[in-house]
Motif scaffolding. Structure first.
Motif, PDB file in Angstrom:
ATOM      1  N   ALA A 210       0.844  -1.207   0.000  1.00 43.70           N
ATOM      2  CA  ALA A 210       0.000   0.000   0.000  1.00 43.70           C
ATOM      3  C   ALA A 210       0.876   1.252   0.000  1.00 43.70           C
ATOM      4  N   VAL A 211       1.988   1.193   0.731  1.00 38.14           N
ATOM      5  CA  VAL A 211       2.914   2.338   0.764  1.00 38.14           C
ATOM      6  C   VAL A 211       3.497   2.553  -0.640  1.00 38.14           C
ATOM      7  N   ARG A 212       3.903   1.450  -1.253  1.00 34.25           N
ATOM      8  CA  ARG A 212       4.506   1.541  -2.594  1.00 34.25           C
ATOM      9  C   ARG A 212       3.520   2.199  -3.564  1.00 34.25           C
ATOM     10  N   ARG A 213       2.256   1.727  -3.509  1.00 35.87           N
ATOM     11  CA  ARG A 213       1.261   2.218  -4.465  1.00 35.87           C
ATOM     12  C   ARG A 213       0.789   3.636  -4.200  1.00 35.87           C
ATOM     13  N   ASN A 214       0.630   3.972  -2.928  1.00 34.83           N
ATOM     14  CA  ASN A 214      -0.062   5.230  -2.619  1.00 34.83           C
ATOM     15  C   ASN A 214       0.844   6.392  -2.263  1.00 34.83           C
ATOM     16  N   VAL A 215       2.064   6.095  -1.775  1.00 40.14           N
ATOM     17  CA  VAL A 215       2.957   7.207  -1.465  1.00 40.14           C
ATOM     18  C   VAL A 215       4.332   7.037  -2.088  1.00 40.14           C
ATOM     19  N   GLY A 216       4.609   5.846  -2.589  1.00 40.50           N
ATOM     20  CA  GLY A 216       5.814   5.635  -3.383  1.00 40.50           C
ATOM     21  C   GLY A 216       7.149   5.784  -2.666  1.00 40.50           C
ATOM     22  N   TYR A 217       7.179   5.611  -1.345  1.00 37.22           N
ATOM     23  CA  TYR A 217       8.476   5.712  -0.642  1.00 37.22           C
ATOM     24  C   TYR A 217       9.336   4.509  -0.987  1.00 37.22           C
ATOM     25  N   SER A 218      10.665   4.719  -0.938  1.00 35.50           N
ATOM     26  CA  SER A 218      11.542   3.596  -1.252  1.00 35.50           C
ATOM     27  C   SER A 218      11.624   2.677  -0.042  1.00 35.50           C
ATOM     28  N   MET A 219      11.895   1.417  -0.279  1.00 35.26           N
ATOM     29  CA  MET A 219      11.946   0.467   0.843  1.00 35.26           C
ATOM     30  C   MET A 219      12.838  -0.707   0.522  1.00 35.26           C
ATOM     31  N   LYS A 220      13.371  -1.286   1.595  1.00 32.76           N
ATOM     32  CA  LYS A 220      14.096  -2.542   1.490  1.00 32.76           C
ATOM     33  C   LYS A 220      13.561  -3.367   2.644  1.00 32.76           C
ATOM     34  N   LYS A 221      12.712  -4.340   2.307  1.00 30.26           N
ATOM     35  CA  LYS A 221      11.989  -5.123   3.308  1.00 30.26           C
ATOM     36  C   LYS A 221      12.857  -5.469   4.509  1.00 30.26           C
ATOM     37  N   PRO A 222      12.473  -5.228   5.747  1.00 33.90           N
ATOM     38  CA  PRO A 222      11.188  -4.686   6.179  1.00 33.90           C
ATOM     39  C   PRO A 222      11.210  -3.170   6.426  1.00 33.90           C
ATOM     40  N   ILE A 223      12.214  -2.478   5.870  1.00 34.19           N
ATOM     41  CA  ILE A 223      12.360  -1.049   6.182  1.00 34.19           C
ATOM     42  C   ILE A 223      11.740  -0.175   5.094  1.00 34.19           C
ATOM     43  N   VAL A 224      10.955   0.818   5.531  1.00 29.17           N
ATOM     44  CA  VAL A 224      10.423   1.827   4.610  1.00 29.17           C
ATOM     45  C   VAL A 224      11.169   3.124   4.918  1.00 29.17           C
ATOM     46  N   ARG A 225      11.626   3.827   3.877  1.00 23.45           N
ATOM     47  CA  ARG A 225      12.350   5.087   4.093  1.00 23.45           C
ATOM     48  C   ARG A 225      11.379   6.251   3.919  1.00 23.45           C
ATOM     49  N   VAL A 226      11.090   6.913   5.019  1.00 22.15           N
ATOM     50  CA  VAL A 226      10.086   7.980   5.009  1.00 22.15           C
ATOM     51  C   VAL A 226      10.789   9.339   4.967  1.00 22.15           C
ATOM     52  N   PRO A 227      10.438  10.181   3.979  1.00 17.31           N
ATOM     53  CA  PRO A 227      11.077  11.508   3.915  1.00 17.31           C
ATOM     54  C   PRO A 227      10.819  12.281   5.199  1.00 17.31           C
ATOM     55  N   LEU A 228      11.827  12.993   5.656  1.00 19.79           N
ATOM     56  CA  LEU A 228      11.681  13.748   6.904  1.00 19.79           C
ATOM     57  C   LEU A 228      10.601  14.813   6.784  1.00 19.79           C
ATOM     58  N   ASP A 229      10.421  15.321   5.562  1.00 18.82           N
ATOM     59  CA  ASP A 229       9.396  16.364   5.403  1.00 18.82           C
ATOM     60  C   ASP A 229       8.134  15.780   4.765  1.00 18.82           C
ATOM     61  N   ALA A 230       7.829  14.490   5.054  1.00 18.75           N
ATOM     62  CA  ALA A 230       6.666  13.841   4.430  1.00 18.75           C
ATOM     63  C   ALA A 230       5.397  14.636   4.710  1.00 18.75           C
ATOM     64  N   ARG A 231       4.597  14.804   3.678  1.00 20.94           N
ATOM     65  CA  ARG A 231       3.320  15.527   3.793  1.00 20.94           C
ATOM     66  C   ARG A 231       2.237  14.708   3.098  1.00 20.94           C
ATOM     67  N   VAL A 232       1.004  14.948   3.455  1.00 21.62           N
ATOM     68  CA  VAL A 232      -0.098  14.375   2.670  1.00 21.62           C
ATOM     69  C   VAL A 232      -0.965  15.514   2.170  1.00 21.62           C
ATOM     70  N   PRO A 233      -1.626  15.334   0.999  1.00 24.64           N
ATOM     71  CA  PRO A 233      -1.436  14.206   0.080  1.00 24.64           C
ATOM     72  C   PRO A 233      -0.100  14.320  -0.658  1.00 24.64           C
ATOM     73  N   ARG A 234       0.439  13.159  -1.063  1.00 23.78           N
ATOM     74  CA  ARG A 234       1.712  13.157  -1.776  1.00 23.78           C
ATOM     75  C   ARG A 234       1.495  12.572  -3.171  1.00 23.78           C
ATOM     76  N   ASP A 235       2.189  13.134  -4.135  1.00 20.14           N
ATOM     77  CA  ASP A 235       2.129  12.578  -5.477  1.00 20.14           C
ATOM     78  C   ASP A 235       3.015  11.331  -5.508  1.00 20.14           C
ATOM     79  N   PRO A 236       2.406  10.148  -5.722  1.00 20.37           N
ATOM     80  CA  PRO A 236       3.218   8.924  -5.669  1.00 20.37           C
ATOM     81  C   PRO A 236       4.274   8.869  -6.755  1.00 20.37           C
ATOM     82  N   ASP A 237       4.147   9.725  -7.793  1.00 22.54           N
ATOM     83  CA  ASP A 237       5.142   9.689  -8.870  1.00 22.54           C
ATOM     84  C   ASP A 237       6.291  10.654  -8.655  1.00 22.54           C
ATOM     85  N   SER A 238       6.263  11.401  -7.527  1.00 26.44           N
ATOM     86  CA  SER A 238       7.361  12.342  -7.310  1.00 26.44           C
ATOM     87  C   SER A 238       8.665  11.577  -7.077  1.00 26.44           C
ATOM     88  N   PRO A 239       9.818  12.195  -7.428  1.00 28.97           N
ATOM     89  CA  PRO A 239      11.080  11.441  -7.404  1.00 28.97           C
ATOM     90  C   PRO A 239      11.455  10.970  -5.995  1.00 28.97           C
TER      91      PRO A 239
END
Ligand code: F6P
Length: 491
Positions: A210-239
């Protein structure tokens, strides 16, 4: 119980929608406290025992602000909700939107923007209450789907804290989760934690998907890398964001369990054993006692199992003079429409089966819609031959584990739905698909006729599994994940 208005800052705080005790006005007008229903309380209470800690939660009554009170070394911090908030946060968004959506839409979830607003307001109140009692650098452990926004709200209020979140119920596939109009906000809320824990591997993997599809953060199971300035809503296609500007969130599996030793202690008392014998007598010494113990919830598959039992009676495979089904259905969420409807449906079904197959003084199904004491519950576990745990979907199901823990005599057979979290561990149970009524009938007959040797071998293996995966191990592994042991300093 000591009452006060302030709690000293503590470094271990649990936040759950409900406190482990519900406030109930007594007959004499005095406030009374009774243990809240459900698995969450049963699992967390042993973890809290003996620590200096705070437990933040709703005391179960609307419009009733209550003072903080302390018992042993735990400080209970009541969070109040108005009548409207109970209707929109608890009964609405939590139990008529998220609950059915996360349990595979067994009933249709309702989406209401007003409910969502109230859910946010109430989550913020819980976050503020937790922030007010946690000490500098302390640990706050947020529990379950009613409070999915609290981790991020808490991080904003108190960046110094270590924050864990444990999800007791299933996390749905990303297709189902994607129906939520507020899916990005929910993910953002959960990812405020340092560790997000789930019952089963599939739940953790569903959330990462769901994270991959809806917010597009990078991850290496089981870790998700969350931007420090994460905001919602986020464009999942942003770099993707560079690693230096992210923090790590572990999204992983921590199957919950119970305190086997405490259950053994209770189940082996003389009074509980004597009560178990008396129950069989009261039931008329049937050849086989089937038992179901559930909150009255449509996820539990109660009607499916009663249908299977009714068909076995109709075919003559079982006889009501020799087999009885005891179904305890404790009252739950009684003002939510789908739960009212369920009660009507189950009671109609029980009435029909009893009308058709029961005898004078010998109903085929003994149905109880009430809360019973822990002692009586243990006695029922000991009195039955076949424990039937057949939810259509369940995060874990601690009843299955409790039954196994109570059976120190290595007797009794567990029939278990493959759609419970417990099925991942309790593989010596007779596994069923509750939608397959014929398959369930076969399992009931197999269980009723199982040789004592086979039953005992299976039960011993089940007991060993539960003993090894005790609730303390669950808590310790979660806490270690939140605070990994520090690396030794370099010389
Ligand atoms: O299983 C989910 C859960 O919310 C548990 O956390 C809780 O013990 C049980 O259901 C009962 O919940 P409620 O607060 O709705 O009575």
């Amino acid at each position: 119980m000591a009452g006060s208005t302030r709690t000293p800052p503590v470094d271990f705080v649990v936040v759950s929608n409900r406190l482990p005790v519900d406030a109930k006005p007594g007959a004499d007008g005095e406030q009374q406290w009774v243990t809240s229903p459900g698995g969450l309380v049963a699992a967390l209470q042993p973890v809290m025992a003996g620590r200096e800690a705070a437990w933040v939660g709703w005391p179960g009554l609307a419009d009733t602000p209550l003072e903080t009170f302390s018992l042993d070394r735990t400080h209970y911090v009541p969070v109040s909700m108005s009548e409207r908030e109970v209707a929109e946060h608890y009964e609405g968004m939590s139990n008529a939107t998220i609950w059915p959506l996360y349990h595979d839409v067994i009933v249709a979830p309702q989406f209401h923007r007003d409910w969502w607003e109230t859910y946010r307001v109430v989550n913020q109140r819980f976050a503020e209450a937790a922030a007010a009692v946690a000490s500098e650098g302390g640990f706050v452990w947020v529990q379950d789907y009613q409070l999915q926004l609290v981790p991020q709200m808490l991080r904003v209020l108190r960046p110094d804290l270590r924050i864990g979140y444990f999800h007791h119920i299933p996390f749905p596939s990303s297709e189902l989760f994607g129906q939520l109009p507020w899916r990005q906000e929910i993910l953002h809320g959960l990812l405020g934690a340092d560790v997000v824990g789930f019952q089963r591997a599939v739940d953790a993997s569903n959330m990462r998907q769901a994270v991959r599809r809806n917010v597009g953060y990078s991850m290496k199971k089981p870790i998700v890398r969350v931007p420090l300035d994460a905001r919602v809503p986020r464009d999942p296609d942003s770099p993707p964001v560079t690693a230096s500007k992210t923090r790590e969130v572990r999204v992983d599996v921590f199957p919950i369990s119970l305190d086997q030793a405490a259950i053994v202690e209770l189940a082996t008392t003389d009074s509980v054993r004597a009560r178990a014998t008396a129950i069989r007598e009261e039931l008329g010494q049937p050849g086989t006692v089937f038992l179901g113990v559930d909150r009255l919830d449509y996820t539990k598959g109660i009607s499916h199992r009663l249908k299977a039992f009714g068909e076995l009676l109709a075919e003559g495979t079982l006889e009501a003079s020799d087999a009885v089904f005891v179904q305890l259905a404790s009252p739950s969420r009684e003002r939510v429409e789908s739960y009212r409807q369920l009660r009507d449906d189950i009671e109609l079904q029980v009435g029909r089966i009893n009308g058709e197959f029961g005898h004078l003084g010998r109903p085929a199904i003994v149905y109880l819609h009430q809360n019973i004491s822990r002692d009586e519950m243990m006695a029922l576990y000991l009195a039955c031959d076949v424990m039937v745990v057949t939810p259509l979907r369940d995060g874990m199901n601690l009843v299955a584990k409790e039954f196994v823990s109570a059976r120190t005599d290595n007797k009794g057979v567990l029939v278990l739905s493959e759609f419970t979290g417990a099925a991942d561990e309790l593989d010596q149970a007779l596994m069923v698909n509750p939608h397959d009524i014929d398959g369930m009938k076969e399992a009931f007959v197999q269980a009723a006729n199982m040789s004592p040797d086979e039953a005992s071998t299976r039960m011993a293996a089940l007991r060993a599994t539960v003993e090894e995966h005790d609730v303390r191990r669950w808590a310790t592994s979660f806490l270690d994940a939140v605070t990994p042991p520090r690396p030794k300093p370099r010389r």
